[in-house]
Every structure is written in C-alpha cells, then in structure tokens.
Design an enzyme around this catalytic site. Structure first.
Site, PDB file in Angstrom:
ATOM      1  N   PRO A 155       0.847  -1.212   0.000  1.00  0.00           N
ATOM      2  CA  PRO A 155       0.000   0.000   0.000  1.00  0.00           C
ATOM      3  C   PRO A 155       0.875   1.252   0.000  1.00  0.00           C
ATOM      4  CG  PRO A 155      -0.615  -1.523   1.765  1.00  0.00           C
ATOM      5  CD  PRO A 155       0.678  -2.008   1.193  1.00  0.00           C
ATOM      6  N   GLU A 156       0.625   2.153  -0.937  1.00  0.00           N
ATOM      7  CA  GLU A 156       1.375   3.401  -1.015  1.00  0.00           C
ATOM      8  C   GLU A 156       0.509   4.540  -0.483  1.00  0.00           C
ATOM      9  OE1 GLU A 156       4.431   3.658  -1.690  1.00  0.00           O
ATOM     10  OE2 GLU A 156       4.968   1.820  -2.752  1.00  0.00           O
TER      11      GLU A 156
END
Ligand SMILES: [Zn+2]
Length: 281
Positions: free
Chosen positions: A2-3
């Site tokens: 997840p960014e």
C-alpha cells in the site's frame, strides 16, 4: 505494497464511520511488526477522534478512558506494512480469519486489520510528538501537497544529494508519497531520467518533477489508489490506477509518447521503468 494514495483512500473510507465511536473491546491475532505497547484494556472505553494520516501512517486519536479519572488521551499509530488492509465492518462482523491480526470493536462498527505478511503495525502512543510515534515520524519529508513544499524548496533539498533522483524520491526524507510506481510515473511525466544525480536536477526541472508527482498522486487518489495484489480499501473496492500507468510494468512495450521500447533497470533493488528516449539526464 500500500502506497500513500491507498493509505489516504483507506483513511477517507474509515474516518467518517469511526469519528466519535467508542472502543468496546480489542482482539489481537498473531504478533505484528511491533507490539501494541499497551494492554487491550487500556483502549476500552476511549472515544476515537478524527483519523489523520502522516506519510503512510494513520493516526487514530483517542480520548481518555471513560470513567477513569487517571486516564490520559493518546492514540493508535497504524501502518499497513507490505500487505495490510483495514476494513470498517458493520455489526455483526464476520468471525476473524487467519490473516486478521488486530480488531477494534466499537460502538460504530469493527475496525479490522488484515495482514497476511504481518509487516504492519498498530502502536499506542500518547501523541504524535511522543514516543514511539515521534521516532517513527522524525525523518519523514514533506507531504506532497503541503504548500510549504515549493519547487525552490525541493531544488534546495536536492543539493548535495549525489544519489539517483529515483532513489532520493523513494527514500522519502525529502517528500513522502513517491513510492515505486508513482516515482517511475512522475519521472516519466517530467521527462527526467531516473538515474540522473539528484543534485544535477535544474530548478525548472525540479518544478516539473513536483508538478508531475502531484498530478500522478492526485490521479491515483481520484481513482482510489493502485491495486497491487491484495490492496482493498475499507469498503472492499479495488483501485484502478494500475491501468493508468504509462511506464510502470511495461518493459519492452512501446512508449506511449514516442514509441521507443520502455526499459526496466534495477536501482536499489527496486525495479525502475522508463523511456530511454523521452527521459533525459
Ligand atoms: Zn518515449
């Protein structure tokens, strides 16, 4: 992984539901990256405030425990690690699965962290300025949309940095949010070669890079983040940004701007995709 856009999409999807919720009980699964730092009982009876985000950390501020005059406010610092996702589930929630390792049952639903690889973290901290939060947040660069992050500031912060611009972006100590996909895409949009030494980037090109990074992250946010394997936001939606990528994951395919084959190189053990014709040193 997840960014920043995925974490912000997650924040937006849980903040409204959790605002004002009171913690009823806590369920811990297998150990995460670090211990919680308090007993589950320490959280019960607290009211959750406005969920905030700093870089890829989420902050759930909490009131003192109801009916406990000695209790002080604090909060939970959450990180999704490599494979974590958060869901706010309506009552009654389905029973926890094998990858559900933290659960906060509240008066407004159950916040559940699913994390198969268990690099995620949930940590109690008295505030963002207290340990352990302060130490984890200390070396983070500016938020990408922070008005204080001007092209001049970015250019000045790159002086003396001899590493390739792509790796300086990924390090996150100048600006946060330029994860691998977004760094590749922003450098392509700005026409900058990923191996260019950071301190050789001119001021006009630093301005183009900042604009490109904001545009890339803004589009990812609007699309709900990027789906990478198991990312889902708290409503179970998957993102669509990966369909928008112009160089990332397209090695050997024609550049969408000039037709030259997109190249893949490895920088700092991370794959970099770029167009050797459109992106200049
Ligand atoms: Zn090209």
């Amino acid at each position: 992984m997840p960014e920043l856009p995925e974490v912000e999409v997650t924040r937006r999807s849980i903040a409204g539901g959790l605002r004002g919720a009171r913690v009823l009980c806590v369920h811990l699964g297998k150990p995460l990256r670090w211990p919680l730092g308090c007993t589950p009982d320490h959280l019960v009876g607290r009211q959750i405030g406005e969920v905030a985000r700093r870089a890829k950390y989420l902050w759930l501020p909490m009131s003192p425990r109801m009916g406990d005059p000695g209790s002080r406010p604090g909060g939970l610092l959450l990180h999704l690690g490599m494979s974590g996702s958060l869901a706010l589930l309506p009552e009654p929630p389905p029973p926890p699965g094998t990858h559900d390792h933290f659960e906060l049952r509240t008066t407004r639903g159950t916040l559940r962290l699913t994390d198969p690889r268990r690099f995620g973290a949930v940590l109690w901290s008295a505030s963002l300025a207290s340990e352990p939060a302060a130490r984890l947040l200390a070396s983070l660069g500016h938020e990408p949309f922070d008005a204080a992050l001007t092209p001049e500031f970015l250019h000045a912060r790159l002086q003396g940095r001899r590493a390739p611009i792509k790796q300086v972006l990924l390090a996150g100590d100048v600006v946060v949010g330029a994860g691998n996909i977004y760094a590749c895409e922003a450098l392509f949009a700005a026409g900058i070669h990923p191996a260019l030494r950071a301190d050789r980037l001119s001021r006009p090109r630093a301005a183009r890079l900042l604009a490109a990074l904001r545009d890339t992250l803004g589009r990812a946010l609007a699309l709900g983040g990027t789906t990478l394997r198991d990312f889902r936001d708290a409503h179970g939606m998957s993102g669509a940004f990966q369909d928008e990528a112009r160089v990332y994951g397209r090695a050997g395919q024609p550049c969408l701007r000039c037709g030259a084959p997109v190249r893949r190189i490895v920088q700092g053990q991370r794959a970099t995709y770029f167009c050797p014709r459109c992106q200049k040193r």
